[in-house]
Motif scaffolding. Structure first.
Motif, mmCIF file in Angstrom:
data_model
loop_
_atom_site.group_PDB
_atom_site.id
_atom_site.type_symbol
_atom_site.label_atom_id
_atom_site.label_comp_id
_atom_site.label_asym_id
_atom_site.label_seq_id
_atom_site.Cartn_x
_atom_site.Cartn_y
_atom_site.Cartn_z
ATOM 1 N N TRP A 30 -17.177 12.132 -2.408
ATOM 2 C CA TRP A 30 -16.503 11.509 -1.272
ATOM 3 C C TRP A 30 -14.985 11.531 -1.464
ATOM 4 N N GLY A 31 -14.275 11.608 -0.354
ATOM 5 C CA GLY A 31 -12.829 11.487 -0.393
ATOM 6 C C GLY A 31 -12.406 10.026 -0.487
ATOM 7 N N ARG A 32 -11.099 9.817 -0.476
ATOM 8 C CA ARG A 32 -10.582 8.453 -0.591
ATOM 9 C C ARG A 32 -9.545 8.212 0.489
ATOM 10 N N VAL A 33 -9.538 6.973 0.984
ATOM 11 C CA VAL A 33 -8.598 6.534 2.011
ATOM 12 C C VAL A 33 -7.777 5.387 1.454
ATOM 13 N N GLY A 34 -6.478 5.418 1.668
ATOM 14 C CA GLY A 34 -5.659 4.294 1.234
ATOM 15 C C GLY A 34 -4.186 4.628 1.261
ATOM 16 N N ALA A 35 -3.383 3.648 0.880
ATOM 17 C CA ALA A 35 -1.939 3.816 0.827
ATOM 18 C C ALA A 35 -1.397 3.465 -0.544
ATOM 19 N N GLY A 36 -2.289 3.367 -1.523
ATOM 20 C CA GLY A 36 -1.838 3.067 -2.877
ATOM 21 C C GLY A 36 -1.541 1.598 -3.063
ATOM 22 N N GLY A 37 -0.936 1.291 -4.190
ATOM 23 C CA GLY A 37 -0.620 -0.091 -4.531
ATOM 24 C C GLY A 37 0.800 -0.211 -5.025
ATOM 25 N N PRO A 38 1.181 -1.374 -5.502
ATOM 26 C CA PRO A 38 2.567 -1.582 -5.937
ATOM 27 C C PRO A 38 2.904 -0.772 -7.183
ATOM 28 N N SER A 87 0.797 6.954 9.191
ATOM 29 C CA SER A 87 1.758 5.849 9.077
ATOM 30 C C SER A 87 1.181 4.650 8.334
ATOM 31 N N GLN A 88 -0.157 4.561 8.225
ATOM 32 C CA GLN A 88 -0.772 3.419 7.548
ATOM 33 C C GLN A 88 -1.517 3.811 6.278
ATOM 34 N N ALA A 89 -2.058 5.011 6.245
ATOM 35 C CA ALA A 89 -2.866 5.415 5.091
ATOM 36 C C ALA A 89 -3.006 6.929 5.071
ATOM 37 N N LEU A 145 -9.415 9.579 12.204
ATOM 38 C CA LEU A 145 -8.323 9.630 13.183
ATOM 39 C C LEU A 145 -8.700 8.891 14.457
ATOM 40 N N ALA A 146 -9.930 9.102 14.933
ATOM 41 C CA ALA A 146 -10.365 8.456 16.171
ATOM 42 C C ALA A 146 -10.393 6.938 16.034
ATOM 43 N N GLU A 147 -10.730 6.449 14.838
ATOM 44 C CA GLU A 147 -10.814 5.003 14.632
ATOM 45 C C GLU A 147 -9.491 4.382 14.213
ATOM 46 N N GLY A 148 -8.441 5.204 14.076
ATOM 47 C CA GLY A 148 -7.126 4.683 13.736
ATOM 48 C C GLY A 148 -6.965 4.249 12.304
ATOM 49 N N GLU A 149 -7.859 4.717 11.416
ATOM 50 C CA GLU A 149 -7.816 4.287 10.017
ATOM 51 C C GLU A 149 -6.529 4.703 9.312
ATOM 52 N N GLY A 184 -7.257 6.286 -9.095
ATOM 53 C CA GLY A 184 -7.961 5.173 -8.475
ATOM 54 C C GLY A 184 -7.376 4.698 -7.175
ATOM 55 N N GLY A 185 -6.467 5.458 -6.578
ATOM 56 C CA GLY A 185 -5.860 5.019 -5.327
ATOM 57 C C GLY A 185 -6.828 5.058 -4.164
ATOM 58 N N GLY A 186 -6.743 4.050 -3.309
ATOM 59 C CA GLY A 186 -7.556 4.014 -2.108
ATOM 60 C C GLY A 186 -9.001 3.633 -2.376
ATOM 61 N N ARG A 187 -9.802 3.708 -1.314
ATOM 62 C CA ARG A 187 -11.227 3.379 -1.394
ATOM 63 C C ARG A 187 -12.042 4.621 -1.091
#
Length: 384
Positions: free
Chosen positions: A304-312, A267-269, A158-162, A326-329
């Protein structure tokens, strides 16, 4: 040293010049033996001096781990006559005793750490904060889950705006315990301040307020599910924060399939994380932060958790994804850091550093817990 932490006040010196701050620990049940005693003993500048318990087996357990030099008292009242031999009182006794013992300790001129919940009501918490400020003493609340590995990772993202602007925060502290264990934590007597709302709920509410600030409204559902249970064992809390974020918090002993510990949507991920911080399990197994054979608070990459917004999406254009597909990194989980709490307490007492968890922060969380209890009982949304 003030109770709220708003003014560092005058640092307290050890009554043994140059020596460690001497700590009396009240209570040696789960909280005292698994969390507080090992963390106090592992903190530079603190020394576990006295354990308050009248139970001979618990005395032997403590002596076996911390040595024959450890002193014992049968009652907190035995401490006040020798208050000049102590520098800090830590209260890890049953919830219903917290206010009375903290009040007595502050009146005896001793700084205090209290395990969560600080009190049964926000009004009592604010009275204790006022007393601590009046006496110029530290009053801190042990909210160790602020130093969980996954929570530290969420704060970093959150602090880094990810994740962009945070929209919704989901937090689950769930267990599968189909048979009640009994004891005061599961007692139906309101005086005991038992039940999951005030137990695990104290953690998830505190974390939500730390991340997203004050609450404006609270809605809750609270149930007694298990045969023979006397108090809430399956509770949901929804918080609307002043900044518009909505927190959905779940605490349960009746969860046969556990959900993610955290799901944070922005709003981004988004960030999704399963599993519990490893520090409690390590402490229960007898491992200590001072052990050198492994790094404290570190979990394997597989958790580890995963960060992302998915794909098409092939059908509907751009769509979301799941960690299971497999969504996110992968997002490296920061090491958990329970020792940081008592290190901060020692720094506050010696150097005038900030109070790591103030009584007024605890009171704000109790405002939410009281609102949740009323909401669940009356079926209403409660405004704060």
């Amino acid at each position: 040293m003030t109770g709220t932490g708003s003014d560092p006040g005058t640092p307290a010196a050890s009554r043994t010049p140059g020596g460690p701050l001497r700590v009396a620990l009240v209570g040696y049940g789960l909280a005292g033996s698994v969390f507080h005693a090992p963390l106090i003993a592992a903190t530079e500048g603190l020394a576990l001096d006295t354990v308050v318990t009248s139970n001979p087996e618990r005395q032997e357990q403590a002596r076996a781990e911390f040595g024959d030099g450890l002193r014992f008292a049968a009652s907190p009242d035995d401490l006040w006559a020798r208050a000049d031999e102590l520098d800090l009182i830590v209260i890890a006794s049953p919830n219903k005793t917290h206010v009375a013992i903290a009040t007595a300790a502050l009146k005896a001129g001793l700084p205090v750490v209290v395990d969560k919940p600080l009190a049964g009501t926000a009004a009592e918490a604010r009275e204790l904060a006022a007393l601590a400020d009046e006496r110029g003493l530290l009053l801190s609340v042990f909210q160790n889950r602020r130093w969980d590995n996954d929570f530290l990772t969420v704060r970093k993202l959150l602090a880094e705006g990810e994740l962009g602007d945070a929209w919704r925060f989901e937090s689950r502290f769930e267990r599968w315990r189909p048979q009640p264990k009994g004891g005061w934590r599961e007692s139906g007597d309101p005086a005991e301040i038992g039940g999951l709302l005030y137990d695990l709920g104290s953690h998830v509410v505190d974390q939500a307020l730390v991340l997203f600030g004050p609450a404006t409204s609270v809605y809750a559902e609270s149930d007694i599910r298990r045969p023979g249970a006397e108090t809430d064992d399956d509770t949901f809390i929804a918080i609307t924060h002043e900044n518009g974020v909505r927190s959905h918090l779940y605490v349960s002993a009746t969860t046969a399939q556990l959900g993610p510990r955290f799901r944070v949507l922005g709003s981004q991920a988004g960030y999704v994380k399963y599993g519990l911080d490893p520090q409690e399990a390590a402490l229960r197994e007898g491992k200590r932060p001072t052990d050198t054979d492994e790094e404290w608070g570190v979990e394997p990459e597989s958790l580890w958790g995963r960060v992302g917004a998915g794909g098409p999406s092939q059908t509907f254009g751009t769509g979301g994804e799941s960690p299971l597909t497999g969504g996110g990194r992968p997002e490296p989980t920061l090491p958990g850091a329970y020792p940081a709490y008592y290190a901060a307490v020692a720094a506050a007492l010696r150097d005038g550093g900030p109070n790591p968890v103030t009584a007024l922060e605890a009171a704000a969380a109790l405002d939410v817990l009281e609102a949740a209890r009323r909401s669940a009982a009356e079926g209403v949304v409660v405004s704060l």
